[in-house]
Design a protein around this motif. Structure first.
Motif, PDB file in Angstrom:
ATOM      1  N   ALA A 274       0.825  -1.224   0.040  1.00 59.51           N
ATOM      2  CA  ALA A 274       0.062  -0.057  -0.025  1.00 59.51           C
ATOM      3  C   ALA A 274       0.997   1.149  -0.017  1.00 59.51           C
ATOM      4  CB  ALA A 274      -0.955  -0.048   1.184  1.00 59.51           C
ATOM      5  N   CYS A 275       0.251   2.439  -0.386  1.00 59.90           N
ATOM      6  CA  CYS A 275       0.942   3.726  -0.385  1.00 59.90           C
ATOM      7  C   CYS A 275       0.219   4.553   0.147  1.00 59.90           C
ATOM      8  CB  CYS A 275       1.488   4.119  -1.443  1.00 59.90           C
ATOM      9  SG  CYS A 275       2.720   5.325  -1.564  1.00 59.90           S
ATOM     10  N   ASN A 276       0.615   5.661   1.064  1.00 55.80           N
ATOM     11  CA  ASN A 276      -0.258   6.711   1.361  1.00 55.80           C
ATOM     12  C   ASN A 276      -0.157   7.930   0.720  1.00 55.80           C
ATOM     13  OD1 ASN A 276       2.436   7.070   2.122  1.00 55.80           O
ATOM     14  ND2 ASN A 276       2.163   7.107   4.202  1.00 55.80           N
ATOM     15  N   ILE A 277       0.333   8.160  -0.563  1.00 58.13           N
ATOM     16  CA  ILE A 277       0.374   9.203  -1.304  1.00 58.13           C
ATOM     17  C   ILE A 277       0.217   8.694  -2.692  1.00 58.13           C
ATOM     18  CG2 ILE A 277       1.763  10.344   0.277  1.00 58.13           C
ATOM     19  CD1 ILE A 277       3.962  10.430  -1.712  1.00 58.13           C
ATOM     20  N   GLN A 278      -0.089   9.841  -3.511  1.00 61.42           N
ATOM     21  CA  GLN A 278      -0.045   9.254  -4.994  1.00 61.42           C
ATOM     22  C   GLN A 278       1.068  10.457  -5.658  1.00 61.42           C
ATOM     23  OE1 GLN A 278      -1.698   6.898  -7.090  1.00 61.42           O
ATOM     24  NE2 GLN A 278      -0.012   7.649  -8.219  1.00 61.42           N
ATOM     25  N   CYS A 279       2.157   9.950  -6.294  1.00 57.68           N
ATOM     26  CA  CYS A 279       3.075  10.693  -6.987  1.00 57.68           C
ATOM     27  C   CYS A 279       2.548  10.287  -8.353  1.00 57.68           C
ATOM     28  CB  CYS A 279       4.400   9.992  -7.039  1.00 57.68           C
ATOM     29  SG  CYS A 279       4.950   9.732  -5.233  1.00 57.68           S
ATOM     30  N   HIS A 280       2.991  11.636  -9.265  1.00 59.12           N
ATOM     31  CA  HIS A 280       2.319  11.397 -10.556  1.00 59.12           C
ATOM     32  C   HIS A 280       3.282  10.334 -11.454  1.00 59.12           C
ATOM     33  CE1 HIS A 280      -0.937  14.408 -10.953  1.00 59.12           C
ATOM     34  NE2 HIS A 280      -0.072  15.325 -10.839  1.00 59.12           N
ATOM     35  N   TYR A 281       4.381  10.141 -11.021  1.00 60.06           N
ATOM     36  CA  TYR A 281       5.163   9.380 -11.774  1.00 60.06           C
ATOM     37  C   TYR A 281       4.920   7.669 -11.492  1.00 60.06           C
ATOM     38  CZ  TYR A 281       8.221  10.364  -7.518  1.00 60.06           C
ATOM     39  OH  TYR A 281       8.557  10.650  -6.457  1.00 60.06           O
ATOM     40  N   CYS A 282       3.847   7.480 -10.578  1.00 58.01           N
ATOM     41  CA  CYS A 282       3.939   5.906  -9.944  1.00 58.01           C
ATOM     42  C   CYS A 282       2.425   5.479 -10.467  1.00 58.01           C
ATOM     43  CB  CYS A 282       3.791   6.159  -8.688  1.00 58.01           C
ATOM     44  SG  CYS A 282       3.470   4.255  -7.803  1.00 58.01           S
ATOM     45  N   ASN A 283       2.685   4.287 -11.020  1.00 61.82           N
ATOM     46  CA  ASN A 283       1.484   3.410 -11.180  1.00 61.82           C
ATOM     47  C   ASN A 283       1.628   2.181 -10.345  1.00 61.82           C
ATOM     48  OD1 ASN A 283      -0.438   1.741 -11.975  1.00 61.82           O
ATOM     49  ND2 ASN A 283      -0.422   1.787 -13.953  1.00 61.82           N
ATOM     50  N   ARG A 284       0.905   1.960  -9.245  1.00 64.98           N
ATOM     51  CA  ARG A 284       1.527   0.679  -8.582  1.00 64.98           C
ATOM     52  C   ARG A 284       1.103  -0.594  -9.069  1.00 64.98           C
ATOM     53  NH1 ARG A 284       0.614   4.169  -5.007  1.00 64.98           N
ATOM     54  NH2 ARG A 284      -1.478   3.815  -4.305  1.00 64.98           N
ATOM     55  N   LYS A 285       0.680  -0.557 -10.196  1.00 64.50           N
ATOM     56  CA  LYS A 285       0.597  -1.922 -10.943  1.00 64.50           C
ATOM     57  C   LYS A 285       1.958  -2.132 -11.303  1.00 64.50           C
ATOM     58  CE  LYS A 285      -1.113  -2.588 -15.225  1.00 64.50           C
ATOM     59  NZ  LYS A 285      -2.224  -2.235 -16.097  1.00 64.50           N
TER      60      LYS A 285
ATOM     61  N   ASP B 103       6.230  -1.365 -10.300  1.00 60.42           N
ATOM     62  CA  ASP B 103       7.172  -1.075  -9.053  1.00 60.42           C
ATOM     63  C   ASP B 103       7.152   0.455  -8.922  1.00 60.42           C
ATOM     64  OD1 ASP B 103       9.901  -3.108  -9.789  1.00 60.42           O
ATOM     65  OD2 ASP B 103       7.771  -3.532  -9.028  1.00 60.42           O
ATOM     66  N   CYS B 104       7.321   0.589  -7.521  1.00 60.53           N
ATOM     67  CA  CYS B 104       7.317   2.029  -7.103  1.00 60.53           C
ATOM     68  C   CYS B 104       8.514   2.935  -7.909  1.00 60.53           C
ATOM     69  CB  CYS B 104       7.786   2.156  -5.638  1.00 60.53           C
ATOM     70  SG  CYS B 104       8.287   3.790  -5.166  1.00 60.53           S
ATOM     71  N   SER B 105       8.158   3.882  -8.695  1.00 64.01           N
ATOM     72  CA  SER B 105       8.817   4.475  -9.701  1.00 64.01           C
ATOM     73  C   SER B 105       9.983   5.213  -9.026  1.00 64.01           C
ATOM     74  CB  SER B 105       8.242   5.480 -10.743  1.00 64.01           C
ATOM     75  OG  SER B 105       7.078   4.735 -11.363  1.00 64.01           O
ATOM     76  N   ASN B 106       9.923   5.655  -7.649  1.00 66.01           N
ATOM     77  CA  ASN B 106      11.014   6.593  -7.090  1.00 66.01           C
ATOM     78  C   ASN B 106      12.271   5.576  -6.736  1.00 66.01           C
ATOM     79  OD1 ASN B 106      10.567   5.321  -4.591  1.00 66.01           O
ATOM     80  ND2 ASN B 106       9.301   7.080  -3.857  1.00 66.01           N
ATOM     81  N   GLU B 107      11.801   4.433  -6.650  1.00 65.01           N
ATOM     82  CA  GLU B 107      12.902   3.227  -6.305  1.00 65.01           C
ATOM     83  C   GLU B 107      13.244   2.179  -7.431  1.00 65.01           C
ATOM     84  OE1 GLU B 107      15.419   2.590  -3.699  1.00 65.01           O
ATOM     85  OE2 GLU B 107      14.815   4.404  -3.029  1.00 65.01           O
TER      86      GLU B 107
ATOM     87  N   GLY C 209       9.183  -1.152  -1.208  1.00 67.58           N
ATOM     88  CA  GLY C 209       8.133  -0.976  -2.005  1.00 67.58           C
ATOM     89  C   GLY C 209       7.360  -2.471  -2.116  1.00 67.58           C
ATOM     90  N   PRO C 210       6.488  -2.596  -3.034  1.00 68.98           N
ATOM     91  CA  PRO C 210       6.068  -1.922  -4.207  1.00 68.98           C
ATOM     92  C   PRO C 210       5.484  -0.570  -3.875  1.00 68.98           C
ATOM     93  CG  PRO C 210       4.890  -3.641  -3.966  1.00 68.98           C
ATOM     94  CD  PRO C 210       5.687  -3.852  -2.897  1.00 68.98           C
ATOM     95  N   GLY C 211       4.867  -0.445  -2.540  1.00 67.48           N
ATOM     96  CA  GLY C 211       4.153   0.702  -1.969  1.00 67.48           C
ATOM     97  C   GLY C 211       5.107   1.532  -1.134  1.00 67.48           C
ATOM     98  N   ASP C 212       4.635   2.183  -0.050  1.00 68.96           N
ATOM     99  CA  ASP C 212       5.583   2.780   0.813  1.00 68.96           C
ATOM    100  C   ASP C 212       5.728   1.910   1.880  1.00 68.96           C
ATOM    101  OD1 ASP C 212       7.107   5.424   1.525  1.00 68.96           O
ATOM    102  OD2 ASP C 212       6.000   4.844   3.169  1.00 68.96           O
ATOM    103  N   PRO C 213       6.889   1.499   2.351  1.00 69.49           N
ATOM    104  CA  PRO C 213       7.043   0.467   3.365  1.00 69.49           C
ATOM    105  C   PRO C 213       6.414   1.087   4.812  1.00 69.49           C
ATOM    106  CG  PRO C 213       9.251   0.782   2.189  1.00 69.49           C
ATOM    107  CD  PRO C 213       8.221   1.631   1.682  1.00 69.49           C
TER     108      PRO C 213
ATOM    109  N   THR D 253      11.516   5.395   2.117  1.00 70.11           N
ATOM    110  CA  THR D 253       9.993   5.921   2.267  1.00 70.11           C
ATOM    111  C   THR D 253       9.970   7.385   1.556  1.00 70.11           C
ATOM    112  OG1 THR D 253       8.307   6.464   4.068  1.00 70.11           O
ATOM    113  CG2 THR D 253      10.784   6.768   4.513  1.00 70.11           C
ATOM    114  N   ASN D 254       8.432   7.521   1.404  1.00 71.88           N
ATOM    115  CA  ASN D 254       8.241   8.930   1.042  1.00 71.88           C
ATOM    116  C   ASN D 254       8.166   9.876   2.031  1.00 71.88           C
ATOM    117  OD1 ASN D 254       5.525   8.836   2.353  1.00 71.88           O
ATOM    118  ND2 ASN D 254       4.697   7.675   0.590  1.00 71.88           N
ATOM    119  N   GLY D 255       8.323   9.296   3.379  1.00 73.98           N
ATOM    120  CA  GLY D 255       8.273  10.074   4.680  1.00 73.98           C
ATOM    121  C   GLY D 255       7.106  10.628   5.224  1.00 73.98           C
TER     122      GLY D 255
END
Ligand code: CLF
Ligand code: SF4
Length: 503
Positions: A64-75, A77-81, A117-121, A148-150
């Motif tokens: 799971a993730c608690n935010i949405q980044c415009h570069y991510c589709n959790r289908k 992998d987390c695009s930031n990592e 990931g794949p979401g935010d740890p 983490t996204n923090g």
């Protein structure tokens, strides 16, 4: 002027990040206390030199993730990592621990377990912390690391410290909510969805608070930033300045990955990623403020192996389910392998010191001091800090810049496999052309061996293949080739086109 072989020569006796380690010069790390050097010595992300010798693995326990980044589709992998690609297996904490022990036994160079990931740890605190809790008890020789996204970080700093987490990565793309509003459409905060500028404001505040709390507790913090041209490119210099002032250890500016097929907002709207030049120019601009990481491979959330390789398939659950791991025996074997690696690194340091090259003596011989231009060289290596890969087998090349003052790691460039030695060779022509394009700007390619045809094609493109330094430490060889170029009179003018030299 002296040409310093910096990478290994700058390592302190007690170990620690090498010169180009962390993408910065060794001098910038020389002030670090021994305890910090010990923490980064075998962490492949926090030390550039360590990434030649040690591996990491990720376990995908955090969906799971608690935010949405415009570069991510959790289908994906987390695009930031991570590179885009579906995580092959989502694991429970128990499964993750089983997998880590199996990998640690099979790949003793694996020193770091990261959850990314794949979401935010930290949006999955039970699963993440349970994995860490079990591993800190069962595998005390593995370093634990989280990314983490923090957003939830301040609430979990205490628990992370209790589980012996020494390294944390926070993805910080901005310190200005107006910039943030263009990256994050929403966050989930206090049981409701917050959008727009307010969302970015809360996220930034939590990130900064989490950073300060971790630094206060002696945790090493790396900040990852995704470079999004036209959105936060100029702003990242300010991010670098702010996070450095707050005690972040390392800054990793990564290129945006955005393709329409990923189904991300940026991908669909045609937001482009940065060019290689834009990325390295920005990294250089930020480097004035703090140590930069340049060897990030934007790993998958379930990556296994050395940075740049992925051995995840070998350790799928069905393949390891029946394994009985004697971890005490594995730990003893791991300690032996680590000792051998450290002995090899020490030998490289010694070798580098002995081959310390003095351009000054060369220029003196020719009397008048001259301006020598820098040269980019590409290196084929499978690890170990030495040139040990056949040109045709390289999936990526490490890029080094040699100048009259030092040898500097610049980054890596991925290529299609030119030669796999099987029936895919029919595509070799195309792949070789792409490789040559990828190596644009490089004047030399250092590899262990190279075939006749690519040799000729590279030479025609103005890139000199060089197989003379097989199994030599990379920086030493790069320095030596630069010295040879200097002696051949190839460095005195700005390069109109890459020069050729005999190899
Ligand atoms: Fe993983 Fe990240 Fe820890 Fe490394 S990766 S959680 S700090 S152990 Fe490393 Fe991979 Fe780059 Fe991350 S190369 S994506 S920086
Ligand atoms: Fe995706 Fe990671 Fe952003 Fe969450 S923090 S939306 S998982 S990129």
């Amino acid at each position: 002027m002296e040409l310093k072989v910096m990478t290994n020569a700058a390592v302190a006796p007690g170990g620690g990040c090498a010169s180009s380690g962390c993408g910065s010069s060794g001098d910038k790390l020389a002030h670090l206390p021994a305890a910090i050097r010990a923490k980064i010595n075998n962490h492949p992300c926090f030390s550039e030199d360590a990434h030649h010798h040690y591996a990491r693995m990720h376990v995908a326990v955090a969906p799971a993730c608690n935010i949405q980044c415009h570069y991510c589709n959790r289908k994906y992998d987390c695009s930031n990592e991570s590179r885009p690609g579906v995580v092959s297996e989502l694991l429970t904490p128990d499964q993750a621990v089983m997998k880590v022990l199996a990998v640690a036994a099979a790949i003793p160079q694996m020193t770091v377990l990261g959850i990314a990931g794949p979401g935010d740890p930290l949006a999955n605190p039970e699963r993440t912390l349970e994995t860490f809790r079990q591993l800190s008890a069962k595998a005390p020789d593995i370093r634990l690391c989280v990314s983490t996204n923090g957003l939830a970080l301040p609430d979990l700093v205490e628990e992370l410290c209790q589980h012996n987490i020494e390294h944390v990565t926070i993805t910080i793309n901005c310190v200005d909510p107006d910039v943030g509003a263009r990256i994050y459409p929403w966050i989930f905060w206090n049981n409701r969805r917050v959008t727009g500028r307010k969302a970015a404001e809360i996220l930034i505040e939590q990130q900064q608070k989490g950073l300060e709390m971790l630094v206060a507790r002696g945790v090493l913090v790396k900040v990852n930033s995704v470079l999004i041209p036209g959105v936060n490119d100029e702003h990242l210099k300010e991010v670098s300045r702010v996070v450095k002032a707050k005690g972040a250890f390392l800054h990793n500016v990564m290129p945006l990955i955005a393709e329409p097929e990923h189904g991300t907002f940026y991908g669909l709207m045609g937001q482009r990623g940065p060019t290689t030049d834009e990325l390295s120019t920005l990294q250089d601009a930020c480097a004035g403020d703090m140590a930069m990481m340049r060897h990030c491979r934007q790993c998958r959330a379930d990556a296994v192996g050395m940075l740049g390789e992925d051995r995840g398939e070998e350790f799928r659950l069905e393949k390891i389910a029946d394994q009985e791991i004697d971890y005490a025996a594995a730990m003893a074997r791991r300690a032996e392998v680590h000792a051998a690696i450290e002995a090899s690194r020490a030998a490289q340091i010694q070798g580098a010191s002995e081959t310390f090259v003095s351009i000054a003596s060369l220029t003196r011989r020719r009397q008048a001091p001259r301006e020598l231009r820098p040269v980019l060289m590409a290196v084929a290596t499978t690890g170990g800090g030495v040139i040990n890969q056949h040109f045709g087998h390289a999936r990526e090349f490490l890029i080094y810049e040699a100048s009259a003052t030092d040898v500097r790691f610049i980054g890596h460039r991925k290529v299609d496999l030119y030669c796999s030695g099987d029936d895919t060779c029919g595509d070799a022509e195309t792949a070789l052309s792409k490789t040559i394009r990828t190596l644009e700007g490089c004047e030399v390619v250092l590899c262990s061996r190279i075939g006749y045809e690519p040799w000729g094609r590279l030479e025609s493109a103005g890139i000199t293949p060089n197989g003379e330094h097989a199994m030599e430490p990379i920086e030493t060889a790069v320095a030596e080739v630069y010295r040879e170029m200097e002696q051949a009179g190839l460095l005195e003018h700005a390069a109109e086109a890459p020069h050729r030299m005999s190899a």
